[in-house]
Write an enzyme that holds these catalytic residues in place. Structure first.
Site, short mmCIF file in Angstrom:
data_model
loop_
_atom_site.label_atom_id
_atom_site.label_comp_id
_atom_site.label_asym_id
_atom_site.label_seq_id
_atom_site.Cartn_x
_atom_site.Cartn_y
_atom_site.Cartn_z
N ASP A 1 28.60 -31.04 -12.78
CA ASP A 1 28.17 -29.66 -13.02
C ASP A 1 29.37 -28.71 -13.04
O ASP A 1 29.36 -27.66 -12.39
CB ASP A 1 27.15 -29.22 -11.96
CG ASP A 1 26.29 -28.05 -12.45
OD1 ASP A 1 26.16 -27.88 -13.69
OD2 ASP A 1 25.75 -27.31 -11.62
N LYS B 1 25.81 -22.99 4.34
CA LYS B 1 24.62 -23.20 3.50
C LYS B 1 23.58 -23.95 4.31
O LYS B 1 23.80 -25.08 4.77
CB LYS B 1 24.97 -24.00 2.24
CG LYS B 1 23.73 -24.58 1.56
CD LYS B 1 23.89 -24.79 0.08
CE LYS B 1 23.64 -23.51 -0.70
NZ LYS B 1 23.49 -23.74 -2.13
N GLY C 1 20.11 -20.18 -3.44
CA GLY C 1 20.13 -21.15 -4.51
C GLY C 1 19.01 -22.14 -4.40
O GLY C 1 18.16 -22.05 -3.50
N GLY C 2 19.00 -23.09 -5.32
CA GLY C 2 17.95 -24.08 -5.35
C GLY C 2 17.94 -24.99 -4.14
O GLY C 2 16.92 -25.57 -3.80
#
Length: 345
Positions: free
Chosen positions: A144, A49, A29-30
């Site tokens: 989000d 992560k 992901g970003g």
């Protein structure tokens, strides 16, 4: 005891061992890459992560913020097990969600869930968001909410995930700075784009949840560029027309609409009202989802369901920072989506 005092702190060597030298990559992901791991003793499956790029906060601030998030314990919120902060190396360790994200089920060509199950999932998501808004020491605004950021455990219990865009605010603070406003195109509340619609607040999450509800009910994305005609392209507009035709003699698909489908649609339309003050709170949303359909009234027409453009608003061009965030999340959507968590900034 560990659950009482917050998340565990891991050394980088621990992270290497837990992930078997980053052997099983789940997604990219970003904000970094996600790896599957096993935490001993107990063989607890977790997702790690590894954060990339420079952080906006120093090490002490990162640890403080992560500790706050780590003390959150709710059945409908993904649990942060631990973290690593060692020089420039930073990682977040989450519980592993074996069923992946909600989007791959509700947008499936086959009807995956019954209406009862969908209503149950919707309630779980609403309770998780409400907990973030009202049940924590500090109010947490997610910014989000979308199907991709709802993860499912082995029993398909939904859990709100991805706090990369979340911020902590005192519950008595009514004004949120515009710099905090982030999101994904298609779910962003109008006030995130123009303050003429109201201030950014917890009601911004309510709007995003409403768009999520409508996608759950329709089994499709709200905006369908491949629709046969423009009247079918925007699902909220189509649903509103169908619901309001009950009072006319026109033939409508409403007769074929399941009661729980109708409920999800009506609650969703209430949540996407253009002015934030016209939307319900998440606690009110929970009451609506727990109640009967006959008790619900179709809300006023949301602006996005109008044929004419809102006076004084010529276009909805996304600010550059919102567009950038959206593009980062589009990259996430292409991943396996088992565990795409964003870093808590």
């Amino acid at each position: 005891m560990q659950q009482m005092i917050g998340p565990m702190r891991f050394a980088y060597t621990d992270i290497i061992a837990i992930t078997s030298h980053f052997r099983d990559k789940l997604g990219q992901g970003g904000y970094g890459s996600v790896y599957k791991g096993v935490l001993l003793p107990g063989n607890l499956h977790i997702a790690v992560k590894m954060l990339t790029g420079s952080s906006s906060c120093n090490g002490d601030e990162f640890i403080s913020e992560v500790s706050t998030i780590g003390r959150i314990h709710h059945v409908n919120v993904v649990h942060l097990v631990g973290f690593c902060s060692e020089e420039m190396r930073r990682a977040l360790v989450y519980e592993f969600m074996p069923r992946g994200s909600l989007d791959k089920y509700i947008f499936s060509s086959e009807k995956t869930f019954s209406w009862d199950k969908l209503n149950e999932i919707a309630l779980g998501i609403a309770r998780g968001i409400n907990y973030l808004h009202q049940g924590c020491e500090m109010q947490i605004l997610h910014f989000d909410i979308k199907p991709h950021n709802i993860l499912l455990d082995e029993n398909f219990v939904p859990k709100v995930a991805d706090f990369g865009l979340a911020k902590l605010y005192p519950r008595d603070k009514s004004f949120v700075p515009v710099s905090a406003a982030r999101g994904t195109i298609g779910y962003i509340a109008p006030e995130m784009i123009s303050r003429s619609f109201g201030v950014i607040s917890s009601k911004s999450d309510v709007y995003s949840f409403g768009m999520l509800l409508l996608e759950m009910a329709g089994g499709r994305r709200n905006a369908d560029p491949n629709a046969a005609n423009s009247s079918q392209a925007y699902y909220p507009s189509r649903v509103y027309r169908e619901l309001t035709r009950r009072e006319t003699s026109e033939i409508s698909d409403i007769a074929d609409m399941h009661e729980l489908e109708k409920k999800l649609c009506i609650v969703g339309l209430w949540c996407i009202q253009m002015r934030s003050c016209d939307r319900p709170t998440m606690s009110e949303v929970i009451e609506m989802l727990e109640g009967g359909t006959n008790e619900l009234q179709v809300p006023p027409r949301p602006f996005f369901c109008d044929d004419e453009q809102f006076p004084g608003v010529e276009s909805y061009n996304m600010p550059s920072d919102l567009t950038a965030i959206s593009e980062e999340h589009e990259d996430d959507d292409d991943d396996e989506s088992i565990c795409l968590f964003e870093s808590y900034q």
